[in-house]
Scaffold this motif. Structure first.
Motif, short mmCIF file in Angstrom:
data_model
loop_
_atom_site.label_atom_id
_atom_site.label_comp_id
_atom_site.label_asym_id
_atom_site.label_seq_id
_atom_site.Cartn_x
_atom_site.Cartn_y
_atom_site.Cartn_z
N GLY A 129 0.81 -1.22 0.00
CA GLY A 129 0.00 0.00 0.00
C GLY A 129 0.84 1.26 0.00
O GLY A 129 0.52 2.24 -0.67
N TYR A 130 1.92 1.23 0.75
CA TYR A 130 2.84 2.37 0.81
C TYR A 130 3.44 2.65 -0.57
O TYR A 130 3.46 3.78 -1.04
N LEU A 131 3.92 1.61 -1.23
CA LEU A 131 4.51 1.77 -2.56
C LEU A 131 3.47 2.21 -3.58
O LEU A 131 3.76 3.03 -4.45
N GLU A 132 2.26 1.68 -3.47
CA GLU A 132 1.19 2.09 -4.38
C GLU A 132 0.87 3.57 -4.18
O GLU A 132 0.69 4.32 -5.14
N GLY A 133 0.78 4.01 -2.93
CA GLY A 133 0.51 5.41 -2.64
C GLY A 133 1.60 6.34 -3.17
O GLY A 133 1.32 7.45 -3.59
N LEU A 134 2.83 5.86 -3.16
CA LEU A 134 3.95 6.64 -3.70
C LEU A 134 4.03 6.56 -5.22
O LEU A 134 4.82 7.26 -5.83
N GLN A 135 3.21 5.68 -5.80
CA GLN A 135 3.26 5.40 -7.24
C GLN A 135 4.68 4.98 -7.64
O GLN A 135 5.21 5.42 -8.66
N ALA A 136 5.27 4.12 -6.83
CA ALA A 136 6.63 3.63 -7.05
C ALA A 136 6.59 2.42 -7.97
O ALA A 136 6.63 1.27 -7.52
N ALA A 137 6.49 2.66 -9.28
CA ALA A 137 6.35 1.58 -10.26
C ALA A 137 7.62 0.73 -10.36
O ALA A 137 7.57 -0.39 -10.82
N GLY A 138 8.75 1.22 -9.91
CA GLY A 138 10.00 0.49 -10.05
C GLY A 138 10.33 -0.41 -8.88
O GLY A 138 11.39 -1.03 -8.85
N VAL A 139 9.40 -0.53 -7.91
CA VAL A 139 9.65 -1.35 -6.71
C VAL A 139 8.36 -2.08 -6.36
O VAL A 139 7.28 -1.53 -6.47
N GLU A 140 8.49 -3.34 -5.91
CA GLU A 140 7.33 -4.08 -5.42
C GLU A 140 7.71 -4.85 -4.17
O GLU A 140 8.88 -5.19 -3.96
N ALA A 141 6.72 -5.08 -3.31
CA ALA A 141 6.91 -5.86 -2.10
C ALA A 141 6.52 -7.30 -2.41
O ALA A 141 5.44 -7.55 -2.93
N VAL A 142 7.40 -8.25 -2.10
CA VAL A 142 7.11 -9.67 -2.33
C VAL A 142 7.36 -10.44 -1.04
O VAL A 142 8.25 -10.10 -0.26
N LEU A 143 6.55 -11.47 -0.82
CA LEU A 143 6.75 -12.32 0.35
C LEU A 143 8.01 -13.16 0.14
O LEU A 143 8.18 -13.79 -0.90
N ASP A 144 8.90 -13.13 1.13
CA ASP A 144 10.15 -13.88 1.07
C ASP A 144 10.61 -14.20 2.49
O ASP A 144 11.63 -13.69 2.96
N PRO A 145 9.83 -15.05 3.21
CA PRO A 145 10.18 -15.33 4.60
C PRO A 145 11.53 -16.03 4.73
O PRO A 145 11.82 -16.96 3.99
N GLN A 146 12.36 -15.55 5.65
CA GLN A 146 13.66 -16.12 5.94
C GLN A 146 13.79 -16.24 7.46
O GLN A 146 13.34 -15.36 8.18
N PRO A 147 14.41 -17.30 7.96
CA PRO A 147 14.57 -17.45 9.41
C PRO A 147 15.30 -16.24 10.02
O PRO A 147 16.35 -15.83 9.52
N GLY A 148 14.70 -15.63 11.02
CA GLY A 148 15.31 -14.50 11.71
C GLY A 148 15.27 -13.20 10.94
O GLY A 148 15.88 -12.22 11.36
#
Length: 51
Positions: free
Chosen positions: A8-27
């Motif tokens: 939502g933050y990136l969408e509000g900024l209209q940051a077309a060059g960045v996306e949030a993806v799920l990538d769970p890593q231990p710790g």
């Protein structure tokens, strides 16, 4: 929750060059910020470049 917030933050900024993806890593956070994949869309066509 982190994924929804950052997406939502990136969408509000209209940051077309960045996306949030799920990538769970231990710790680590479960979300990674990355450049959008051209094959991300459900129709499997390369994404159009925004002008």
């Amino acid at each position: 929750m982190n994924h929804g917030f950052l997406s939502g933050y990136l969408e509000g900024l209209q940051a077309a060059g960045v996306e949030a993806v799920l990538d769970p890593q231990p710790g680590e956070c479960c979300v990674r910020l990355t450049t959008p994949s051209p094959w991300h869309r459900a129709d499997r066509q390369p994404a159009q470049r925004r002008r």
